[in-house]
Design a protein around this motif. Structure first.
Motif, PDB file in Angstrom:
ATOM      1  N   MET A   1       0.833  -1.213   0.000  1.00 45.51           N
ATOM      2  CA  MET A   1       0.000   0.000   0.000  1.00 45.51           C
ATOM      3  C   MET A   1       0.861   1.254   0.000  1.00 45.51           C
ATOM      4  SD  MET A   1      -3.081  -0.184  -0.416  1.00 45.51           S
ATOM      5  CE  MET A   1      -3.878   1.341   0.026  1.00 45.51           C
ATOM      6  N   ALA A  65     -15.038  16.062  -3.014  1.00 50.34           N
ATOM      7  CA  ALA A  65     -15.359  14.998  -3.967  1.00 50.34           C
ATOM      8  C   ALA A  65     -14.587  15.183  -5.265  1.00 50.34           C
ATOM      9  CB  ALA A  65     -16.859  14.999  -4.253  1.00 50.34           C
ATOM     10  N   LEU A  67     -11.466  16.000  -5.521  1.00 51.54           N
ATOM     11  CA  LEU A  67     -10.053  15.669  -5.388  1.00 51.54           C
ATOM     12  C   LEU A  67      -9.825  14.238  -5.849  1.00 51.54           C
ATOM     13  CD1 LEU A  67      -9.445  17.087  -1.805  1.00 51.54           C
ATOM     14  CD2 LEU A  67      -8.605  18.071  -3.914  1.00 51.54           C
ATOM     15  N   LYS A  72      -5.586  13.516  -2.629  1.00 54.06           N
ATOM     16  CA  LYS A  72      -5.928  13.308  -1.212  1.00 54.06           C
ATOM     17  C   LYS A  72      -4.719  12.795  -0.446  1.00 54.06           C
ATOM     18  CE  LYS A  72     -10.774  12.197  -1.911  1.00 54.06           C
ATOM     19  NZ  LYS A  72     -11.782  11.150  -1.869  1.00 54.06           N
ATOM     20  N   ARG A 138      12.636 -25.596  70.407  1.00 53.71           N
ATOM     21  CA  ARG A 138      11.761 -24.856  71.330  1.00 53.71           C
ATOM     22  C   ARG A 138      10.404 -24.568  70.695  1.00 53.71           C
ATOM     23  NH1 ARG A 138      11.823 -21.792  75.960  1.00 53.71           N
ATOM     24  NH2 ARG A 138      10.442 -19.996  75.824  1.00 53.71           N
ATOM     25  N   ASP A 141       8.444 -27.689  70.866  1.00 51.88           N
ATOM     26  CA  ASP A 141       7.987 -27.937  72.238  1.00 51.88           C
ATOM     27  C   ASP A 141       6.770 -27.085  72.574  1.00 51.88           C
ATOM     28  OD1 ASP A 141      11.353 -28.334  73.569  1.00 51.88           O
ATOM     29  OD2 ASP A 141       9.956 -29.749  72.647  1.00 51.88           O
ATOM     30  N   MET A 142       6.755 -25.869  72.084  1.00 49.67           N
ATOM     31  CA  MET A 142       5.627 -24.964  72.342  1.00 49.67           C
ATOM     32  C   MET A 142       4.418 -25.292  71.499  1.00 49.67           C
ATOM     33  SD  MET A 142       6.866 -21.116  72.800  1.00 49.67           S
ATOM     34  CE  MET A 142       8.158 -20.947  71.624  1.00 49.67           C
ATOM     35  N   LYS A 143       4.565 -26.219  70.582  1.00 46.60           N
ATOM     36  CA  LYS A 143       3.491 -26.583  69.662  1.00 46.60           C
ATOM     37  C   LYS A 143       2.968 -25.343  68.931  1.00 46.60           C
ATOM     38  CE  LYS A 143       2.554 -30.718  71.934  1.00 46.60           C
ATOM     39  NZ  LYS A 143       1.583 -31.659  72.388  1.00 46.60           N
ATOM     40  N   PRO A 146      -0.251 -25.472  65.680  1.00 44.51           N
ATOM     41  CA  PRO A 146      -0.441 -26.917  65.602  1.00 44.51           C
ATOM     42  C   PRO A 146      -1.480 -27.367  64.587  1.00 44.51           C
ATOM     43  CG  PRO A 146      -1.585 -26.071  67.491  1.00 44.51           C
ATOM     44  CD  PRO A 146      -0.888 -24.908  66.879  1.00 44.51           C
ATOM     45  N   VAL A 147      -2.294 -26.452  64.050  1.00 43.77           N
ATOM     46  CA  VAL A 147      -3.378 -26.875  63.164  1.00 43.77           C
ATOM     47  C   VAL A 147      -2.905 -26.991  61.715  1.00 43.77           C
ATOM     48  CG1 VAL A 147      -5.696 -26.384  62.399  1.00 43.77           C
ATOM     49  CG2 VAL A 147      -4.991 -25.711  64.668  1.00 43.77           C
ATOM     50  N   GLN A 148      -2.320 -25.910  61.194  1.00 46.78           N
ATOM     51  CA  GLN A 148      -1.905 -25.948  59.792  1.00 46.78           C
ATOM     52  C   GLN A 148      -0.446 -25.566  59.600  1.00 46.78           C
ATOM     53  OE1 GLN A 148      -4.938 -23.371  57.953  1.00 46.78           O
ATOM     54  NE2 GLN A 148      -5.485 -25.115  56.686  1.00 46.78           N
TER      55      GLN A 148
ATOM     56  N   PHE B  52      -8.863 -30.904  63.990  1.00 39.76           N
ATOM     57  CA  PHE B  52      -7.876 -30.805  65.064  1.00 39.76           C
ATOM     58  C   PHE B  52      -8.542 -30.801  66.429  1.00 39.76           C
ATOM     59  CE2 PHE B  52      -3.857 -29.776  66.861  1.00 39.76           C
ATOM     60  CZ  PHE B  52      -4.099 -28.895  67.894  1.00 39.76           C
ATOM     61  N   MET B  65       3.840 -29.928  77.146  1.00 39.11           N
ATOM     62  CA  MET B  65       4.606 -28.679  77.084  1.00 39.11           C
ATOM     63  C   MET B  65       5.375 -28.442  78.381  1.00 39.11           C
ATOM     64  SD  MET B  65       2.437 -25.832  75.096  1.00 39.11           S
ATOM     65  CE  MET B  65       0.962 -26.280  74.262  1.00 39.11           C
ATOM     66  N   ALA B  68       8.419 -30.499  78.559  1.00 37.66           N
ATOM     67  CA  ALA B  68       9.473 -30.021  77.661  1.00 37.66           C
ATOM     68  C   ALA B  68      10.219 -28.835  78.232  1.00 37.66           C
ATOM     69  CB  ALA B  68       8.866 -29.649  76.304  1.00 37.66           C
ATOM     70  N   ILE B  70       9.222 -25.457  78.729  1.00 34.48           N
ATOM     71  CA  ILE B  70       9.160 -24.145  78.092  1.00 34.48           C
ATOM     72  C   ILE B  70       8.505 -23.097  78.990  1.00 34.48           C
ATOM     73  CG2 ILE B  70       9.123 -25.059  75.755  1.00 34.48           C
ATOM     74  CD1 ILE B  70       6.062 -24.313  75.846  1.00 34.48           C
TER      75      ILE B  70
END
Lengths: 163, 75
Positions: A1, A65, A67, A72, A138, A141-143, A146-148, B52, B65, B68, B70
């Motif tokens: 073009m 018209a 042109l 153009k 430690r 020991d403190m857990k 503990p869940v996830q 749990f 605990m 242990a 703590i």
């Protein structure tokens, strides 16, 4: 073009055209150069018109018209530096950019390596393996969580990590 | 006037078309993300906590605990 744009008007028009204010070699971000983000520049691309181009501009004042297609196109070329297709063409600039980015990241890596060897102080005693093991014991020991979390992955009967 | 090789491009309704496409997509993505979070994260977590605590003996936990060593308030 684009070959159809090189008609008798356009061929001479573009070559004798000079932008309103020359800005040297740098890409100008101003009045007569459009960009994708600013597509209608303030001033037309060609301001010094030859006699033919003047005549064409006079003809433009009448009905469009009459042109021809070539006229153009010539008028478009007078008004604008590039078509949208030309303006938006892609380039290889990104390769240069990425190359420079990686180069400087590499230099930074060398600088940090040197710092690590000659500048940084000794690590604190709490980061030795023995101390880190005591801290982990430690926590178990403190857990804690503990869940996830941490203690959930430790098997308290067998005293090892759960598989 | 045209060379005959190209069809006339759409001249109107460009924003409306884009908006419709993106709004529908956004709604789908948002609902998908929410559904994933609900089932993949929230329900899992609720189940983990329920499991749990179903068989949780807090005194036994405390004794372990304490042995242990703590705690500061008791030996």
């Amino acid at each position: 073009m684009t070959s159809s744009l090189n008609t008798e008007f356009a061929a001479r028009g573009v070559l004798t055209c000079s932008p309103a204010r020359s800005q040297g070699k740098m890409t100008p971000y101003s009045n007569c150069y459009a960009q994708r983000s600013y597509p209608m520049p303030d001033e037309p691309f060609c301001t010094e018109l030859s006699a033919e181009q003047q005549a064409l501009k006079e003809k433009e004042k009448g009905s469009w018209a009459q042109l021809s297609q070539a006229e153009k196109v010539a008028l478009y070329r007078l008004q604008f530096h590039q078509t949208f297709a030309e303006m938006n063409r892609r380039s290889n600039e990104w390769k240069t950019v990425m190359g420079c980015v990686f180069f400087f990241v590499g230099i930074t890596a060398l600088v940090i390596w040197w710092e690590r060897v000659y500048v940084f102080p000794k690590k604190p005693i709490t980061l030795t393996d023995e101390r880190k093991a005591q801290q982990l014991q430690r926590l178990l020991d403190m857990k804690s969580n503990p869940v996830q979390g941490l203690a959930a992955h430790w098997d308290y009967e067998r005293k090892e990590w759960k598989k | 006037m045209a060379s005959g090789a190209l069809a006339k491009p759409p001249m109107r309704g460009l924003l409306a078309k884009r908006l419709r496409f993106h709004i529908v997509g956004a709604v789908i993505v948002a609902l998908g993300a929410a559904t994933f979070y609900r089932f993949g994260v929230a329900e899992q977590r609720k189940k983990a906590y329920a499991d749990f605590y179903r068989s949780y003996d807090s005194m036994k936990d405390f004794e372990e605990m304490r042995k242990a060593g703590i705690f500061q308030s008791t030996k």
